[in-house]
Design a protein around this motif. Structure first.
Motif, short mmCIF file in Angstrom:
data_model
loop_
_atom_site.label_atom_id
_atom_site.label_comp_id
_atom_site.label_asym_id
_atom_site.label_seq_id
_atom_site.Cartn_x
_atom_site.Cartn_y
_atom_site.Cartn_z
N ARG A 197 53.31 -86.01 42.30
CA ARG A 197 52.94 -84.75 41.68
C ARG A 197 54.09 -83.75 41.63
O ARG A 197 54.17 -82.95 40.71
CB ARG A 197 51.76 -84.12 42.45
CG ARG A 197 50.45 -84.88 42.31
CD ARG A 197 49.95 -84.88 40.89
NE ARG A 197 48.73 -85.66 40.71
CZ ARG A 197 48.71 -86.92 40.32
NH1 ARG A 197 49.86 -87.55 40.07
NH2 ARG A 197 47.58 -87.56 40.16
N SER A 198 54.98 -83.77 42.61
CA SER A 198 56.06 -82.79 42.62
C SER A 198 57.16 -83.19 41.64
O SER A 198 57.33 -84.37 41.31
CB SER A 198 56.67 -82.65 44.02
OG SER A 198 57.46 -83.78 44.35
N ARG A 199 57.89 -82.20 41.15
CA ARG A 199 58.98 -82.45 40.21
C ARG A 199 60.03 -83.39 40.83
O ARG A 199 60.55 -84.28 40.16
CB ARG A 199 59.63 -81.13 39.82
CG ARG A 199 60.74 -81.26 38.78
CD ARG A 199 61.40 -79.92 38.53
NE ARG A 199 60.45 -78.96 37.98
CZ ARG A 199 60.19 -78.84 36.68
NH1 ARG A 199 60.82 -79.62 35.81
NH2 ARG A 199 59.34 -77.94 36.25
N GLU A 200 60.31 -83.19 42.12
CA GLU A 200 61.34 -84.01 42.77
C GLU A 200 60.90 -85.47 42.83
O GLU A 200 61.69 -86.39 42.55
CB GLU A 200 61.60 -83.50 44.19
CG GLU A 200 62.27 -82.13 44.26
CD GLU A 200 61.32 -80.99 43.93
OE1 GLU A 200 60.07 -81.21 43.98
OE2 GLU A 200 61.81 -79.88 43.62
N GLU A 201 59.63 -85.70 43.20
CA GLU A 201 59.12 -87.08 43.28
C GLU A 201 59.16 -87.75 41.90
O GLU A 201 59.55 -88.91 41.79
CB GLU A 201 57.69 -87.08 43.80
CG GLU A 201 57.56 -86.76 45.28
CD GLU A 201 56.10 -86.67 45.70
OE1 GLU A 201 55.80 -87.08 46.85
OE2 GLU A 201 55.25 -86.22 44.89
N ILE A 202 58.73 -87.02 40.90
CA ILE A 202 58.69 -87.59 39.55
C ILE A 202 60.10 -87.91 39.06
O ILE A 202 60.33 -88.95 38.44
CB ILE A 202 57.98 -86.62 38.59
CG1 ILE A 202 56.49 -86.52 38.96
CG2 ILE A 202 58.13 -87.06 37.14
CD1 ILE A 202 55.73 -85.43 38.25
N THR A 203 61.06 -87.04 39.36
CA THR A 203 62.45 -87.29 38.96
C THR A 203 62.98 -88.56 39.60
O THR A 203 63.60 -89.41 38.95
CB THR A 203 63.34 -86.10 39.34
OG1 THR A 203 62.88 -84.93 38.66
CG2 THR A 203 64.80 -86.36 38.97
N ARG A 228 61.34 -91.64 37.95
CA ARG A 228 61.89 -91.98 36.64
C ARG A 228 63.27 -92.63 36.77
O ARG A 228 63.60 -93.56 36.03
CB ARG A 228 61.96 -90.73 35.76
CG ARG A 228 60.60 -90.20 35.36
CD ARG A 228 60.71 -89.01 34.44
NE ARG A 228 61.20 -89.39 33.12
CZ ARG A 228 60.43 -89.83 32.13
NH1 ARG A 228 59.12 -89.97 32.31
NH2 ARG A 228 60.95 -90.12 30.96
N LEU A 243 60.18 -86.91 26.59
CA LEU A 243 60.82 -86.12 27.65
C LEU A 243 62.33 -86.02 27.44
O LEU A 243 62.92 -84.98 27.65
CB LEU A 243 60.52 -86.76 29.01
CG LEU A 243 61.00 -85.97 30.22
CD1 LEU A 243 60.21 -84.67 30.33
CD2 LEU A 243 60.83 -86.77 31.49
#
Length: 201
Positions: free
Chosen positions: A88-94, A97, A165
């Protein structure tokens, strides 16, 4: 010369401002109805025709497996992909990816696109797109998934524009950014401004 009697309550001598208003209303297609001595207005039904309709991809145009899940299954990474879906967090998603890019690196673009043939469209998508094109309405795909996948889907469905994206356009406050990329073409096109109707689906 005799004139037909006017219903009670009808004023033959309207003041200039009323006459001007009624003339403008008639020109607009509105109906002036005289009933029981009452003059009332029936406005014309407004028909809004959008210039552009934009669709999300995963969960809207596609049913069941999403793009990342489809590729992950074909390269044996389903378990890891299911874990990434919980991020859910931006850092985790980055980080997720970046890890997916490492998974994809041994495969060619053509191979990855070949896996996308397994994707299932929502019922009526092709028929709906055909209807929109018949009406002269432009179609865009917008998504946070991979650009190469959205490019492929846009070309397959005959969409006019696409953005992912890592793509060339952004959607901010209902207005497209300064550049829009047409599938299969190199040059960028001027963006749609707020004066054009934009529907996000």
């Amino acid at each position: 010369m005799s004139t037909s009697p006017k219903p009670q309550g009808y004023s033959v001598h309207q003041n200039p401002s009323q006459k001007y208003l009624f003339r403008r209303l008639r020109k607009s297609g509105a109906k002036l109805i005289l009933k029981s001595g009452d003059l009332r207005l029936e406005p014309r039904e407004a028909k809004i025709t959008p210039k552009l309709v934009a669709f999300d991809v995963d969960g809207t145009l596609l049913r069941g497996e999403n793009i990342c899940g489809c590729i992950a299954r074909n390269i044996g990474r389903t378990a890891e992909m299911n874990a990434f879906e919980l991020f859910r967090s931006r850092e985790e998603i980055t980080v997720g990816r970046q890890t997916m890019l490492e998974w994809y690196s041994p495969f060619s673009r053509e191979t990855l696109i070949g896996y996308l043939q397994d994707l299932r469209l929502a019922p009526g998508v092709r028929r709906g797109f055909a209807r929109l094109k018949e009406e002269g309405i432009k179609i865009a795909l917008v998504s946070i998934t991979w650009q190469f996948a959205v490019d492929w889907l846009a070309a397959d469905l005959g969409a006019d524009y696409e953005s992912a994206l890592d793509g060339a356009i952004t959607v901010r406050s209902g207005i497209f950014g300064p550049k829009i990329k047409r599938p299969g073409s190199g040059p960028y096109l001027p963006g749609f401004r707020s004066t054009k109707t934009l529907w996000l689906r």
